[in-house]
Design a protein around this motif. Structure first.
Motif, PDB file in Angstrom:
ATOM      1  N   ILE A  20       0.867  -1.176   0.000  1.00 33.15           N
ATOM      2  CA  ILE A  20       0.000   0.000   0.000  1.00 33.15           C
ATOM      3  C   ILE A  20       0.910   1.234   0.000  1.00 33.15           C
ATOM      4  O   ILE A  20       1.527   1.569   1.016  1.00 33.15           O
ATOM      5  N   ALA A  21       1.018   1.892  -1.130  1.00 32.51           N
ATOM      6  CA  ALA A  21       1.973   2.987  -1.324  1.00 32.51           C
ATOM      7  C   ALA A  21       1.787   4.120  -0.319  1.00 32.51           C
ATOM      8  O   ALA A  21       2.771   4.686   0.168  1.00 32.51           O
ATOM      9  N   SER A  22       0.566   4.443   0.019  1.00 27.10           N
ATOM     10  CA  SER A  22       0.313   5.561   0.933  1.00 27.10           C
ATOM     11  C   SER A  22       0.782   5.273   2.358  1.00 27.10           C
ATOM     12  O   SER A  22       0.935   6.193   3.159  1.00 27.10           O
ATOM     13  N   GLN A  23       1.022   4.003   2.665  1.00 27.28           N
ATOM     14  CA  GLN A  23       1.471   3.625   4.005  1.00 27.28           C
ATOM     15  C   GLN A  23       2.964   3.295   4.050  1.00 27.28           C
ATOM     16  O   GLN A  23       3.559   3.231   5.122  1.00 27.28           O
ATOM     17  N   CYS A  24       3.565   3.076   2.908  1.00 26.91           N
ATOM     18  CA  CYS A  24       4.965   2.665   2.834  1.00 26.91           C
ATOM     19  C   CYS A  24       5.882   3.799   3.266  1.00 26.91           C
ATOM     20  O   CYS A  24       5.779   4.920   2.771  1.00 26.91           O
ATOM     21  N   THR A  25       6.822   3.488   4.181  1.00 27.40           N
ATOM     22  CA  THR A  25       7.780   4.491   4.658  1.00 27.40           C
ATOM     23  C   THR A  25       9.093   4.422   3.887  1.00 27.40           C
ATOM     24  O   THR A  25      10.018   5.162   4.190  1.00 27.40           O
ATOM     25  N   VAL A  26       9.180   3.520   2.910  1.00 24.25           N
ATOM     26  CA  VAL A  26      10.361   3.338   2.067  1.00 24.25           C
ATOM     27  C   VAL A  26      11.590   2.982   2.918  1.00 24.25           C
ATOM     28  O   VAL A  26      12.698   3.411   2.659  1.00 24.25           O
ATOM     29  N   CYS A  27      11.367   2.165   3.946  1.00 19.48           N
ATOM     30  CA  CYS A  27      12.468   1.773   4.821  1.00 19.48           C
ATOM     31  C   CYS A  27      13.371   0.723   4.179  1.00 19.48           C
ATOM     32  O   CYS A  27      14.531   0.595   4.537  1.00 19.48           O
ATOM     33  N   GLY A  28      12.809  -0.064   3.242  1.00 19.25           N
ATOM     34  CA  GLY A  28      13.602  -1.063   2.528  1.00 19.25           C
ATOM     35  C   GLY A  28      13.685  -2.418   3.199  1.00 19.25           C
ATOM     36  O   GLY A  28      14.327  -3.325   2.672  1.00 19.25           O
ATOM     37  N   ALA A  29      13.065  -2.589   4.353  1.00 24.05           N
ATOM     38  CA  ALA A  29      13.151  -3.865   5.073  1.00 24.05           C
ATOM     39  C   ALA A  29      12.634  -5.033   4.242  1.00 24.05           C
ATOM     40  O   ALA A  29      13.211  -6.117   4.255  1.00 24.05           O
ATOM     41  N   CYS A  30      11.581  -4.816   3.501  1.00 26.41           N
ATOM     42  CA  CYS A  30      10.950  -5.891   2.727  1.00 26.41           C
ATOM     43  C   CYS A  30      11.805  -6.371   1.561  1.00 26.41           C
ATOM     44  O   CYS A  30      11.837  -7.566   1.260  1.00 26.41           O
ATOM     45  N   GLU A  31      12.495  -5.457   0.914  1.00 29.61           N
ATOM     46  CA  GLU A  31      13.238  -5.799  -0.299  1.00 29.61           C
ATOM     47  C   GLU A  31      14.238  -6.924  -0.062  1.00 29.61           C
ATOM     48  O   GLU A  31      14.350  -7.853  -0.861  1.00 29.61           O
ATOM     49  N   PHE A  32      14.951  -6.863   1.034  1.00 33.61           N
ATOM     50  CA  PHE A  32      16.009  -7.832   1.289  1.00 33.61           C
ATOM     51  C   PHE A  32      15.502  -9.137   1.903  1.00 33.61           C
ATOM     52  O   PHE A  32      16.214 -10.127   1.928  1.00 33.61           O
ATOM     53  N   GLU A  33      14.270  -9.151   2.374  1.00 29.48           N
ATOM     54  CA  GLU A  33      13.690 -10.364   2.951  1.00 29.48           C
ATOM     55  C   GLU A  33      12.991 -11.228   1.918  1.00 29.48           C
ATOM     56  O   GLU A  33      12.742 -12.402   2.171  1.00 29.48           O
ATOM     57  N   CYS A  34      12.681 -10.683   0.763  1.00 30.14           N
ATOM     58  CA  CYS A  34      11.944 -11.426  -0.260  1.00 30.14           C
ATOM     59  C   CYS A  34      12.843 -12.498  -0.885  1.00 30.14           C
ATOM     60  O   CYS A  34      13.834 -12.176  -1.534  1.00 30.14           O
ATOM     61  N   PRO A  35      12.479 -13.781  -0.742  1.00 31.87           N
ATOM     62  CA  PRO A  35      13.309 -14.851  -1.302  1.00 31.87           C
ATOM     63  C   PRO A  35      13.245 -14.943  -2.826  1.00 31.87           C
ATOM     64  O   PRO A  35      14.064 -15.617  -3.438  1.00 31.87           O
ATOM     65  N   ASN A  36      12.291 -14.252  -3.428  1.00 29.97           N
ATOM     66  CA  ASN A  36      12.119 -14.306  -4.885  1.00 29.97           C
ATOM     67  C   ASN A  36      12.570 -13.031  -5.587  1.00 29.97           C
ATOM     68  O   ASN A  36      12.375 -12.894  -6.794  1.00 29.97           O
ATOM     69  N   ALA A  37      13.136 -12.097  -4.851  1.00 29.20           N
ATOM     70  CA  ALA A  37      13.554 -10.806  -5.407  1.00 29.20           C
ATOM     71  C   ALA A  37      12.410 -10.128  -6.160  1.00 29.20           C
ATOM     72  O   ALA A  37      12.605  -9.517  -7.209  1.00 29.20           O
ATOM     73  N   ALA A  38      11.210 -10.232  -5.601  1.00 30.30           N
ATOM     74  CA  ALA A  38      10.022  -9.663  -6.245  1.00 30.30           C
ATOM     75  C   ALA A  38       9.772  -8.207  -5.858  1.00 30.30           C
ATOM     76  O   ALA A  38       8.912  -7.563  -6.436  1.00 30.30           O
ATOM     77  N   ILE A  39      10.527  -7.691  -4.890  1.00 31.88           N
ATOM     78  CA  ILE A  39      10.307  -6.330  -4.400  1.00 31.88           C
ATOM     79  C   ILE A  39      11.441  -5.428  -4.878  1.00 31.88           C
ATOM     80  O   ILE A  39      12.614  -5.767  -4.741  1.00 31.88           O
ATOM     81  N   SER A  40      11.062  -4.282  -5.425  1.00 34.84           N
ATOM     82  CA  SER A  40      12.076  -3.337  -5.895  1.00 34.84           C
ATOM     83  C   SER A  40      11.581  -1.910  -5.714  1.00 34.84           C
ATOM     84  O   SER A  40      10.389  -1.652  -5.560  1.00 34.84           O
ATOM     85  N   LEU A  41      12.528  -0.987  -5.750  1.00 34.94           N
ATOM     86  CA  LEU A  41      12.214   0.431  -5.621  1.00 34.94           C
ATOM     87  C   LEU A  41      11.939   1.009  -7.002  1.00 34.94           C
ATOM     88  O   LEU A  41      12.775   0.944  -7.896  1.00 34.94           O
ATOM     89  N   LYS A  42      10.748   1.567  -7.173  1.00 35.13           N
ATOM     90  CA  LYS A  42      10.344   2.190  -8.439  1.00 35.13           C
ATOM     91  C   LYS A  42       9.763   3.559  -8.132  1.00 35.13           C
ATOM     92  O   LYS A  42       8.812   3.668  -7.355  1.00 35.13           O
ATOM     93  N   ASN A  43      10.337   4.582  -8.730  1.00 40.06           N
ATOM     94  CA  ASN A  43       9.840   5.950  -8.531  1.00 40.06           C
ATOM     95  C   ASN A  43       9.692   6.304  -7.051  1.00 40.06           C
ATOM     96  O   ASN A  43       8.669   6.815  -6.617  1.00 40.06           O
ATOM     97  N   ASP A  44      10.714   5.969  -6.268  1.00 37.50           N
ATOM     98  CA  ASP A  44      10.762   6.305  -4.840  1.00 37.50           C
ATOM     99  C   ASP A  44       9.727   5.592  -3.982  1.00 37.50           C
ATOM    100  O   ASP A  44       9.370   6.083  -2.906  1.00 37.50           O
TER     101      ASP A  44
END
Length: 64
Positions: A6-30
């Motif tokens: 949910i973009a409006s709730q995301c603090t862009v901390c990055g915790a999720c990106e490195f925990e995803c075993p499938n590399a499905a999470i990435s930073l796009k347009n901040d």
């Protein structure tokens, strides 16, 4: 079903990106996004989706 951030709730901390075993999470347009074709809800790796576990903001990583 894939998860989404949910973009409006995301603090862009990055915790999720490195925990995803499938590399499905990435930073796009901040903002972090989950690629639905890569997201498996961590099946075969964990009992629950790790993005939802590590996210510091409740209900930010949710089923799509």
């Amino acid at each position: 079903m894939a998860y989404k951030i949910i973009a409006s709730q995301c603090t862009v901390c990055g915790a999720c990106e490195f925990e995803c075993p499938n590399a499905a999470i990435s930073l796009k347009n901040d903002i972090y996004v989950i690629n639905p074709t890569q997201c498996t809800q961590c099946e075969g790796h964990f009992d629950v989706p790790q993005c939802a576990v590590v996210c510091p903001v409740p209900d930010t990583c949710v089923p799509a």
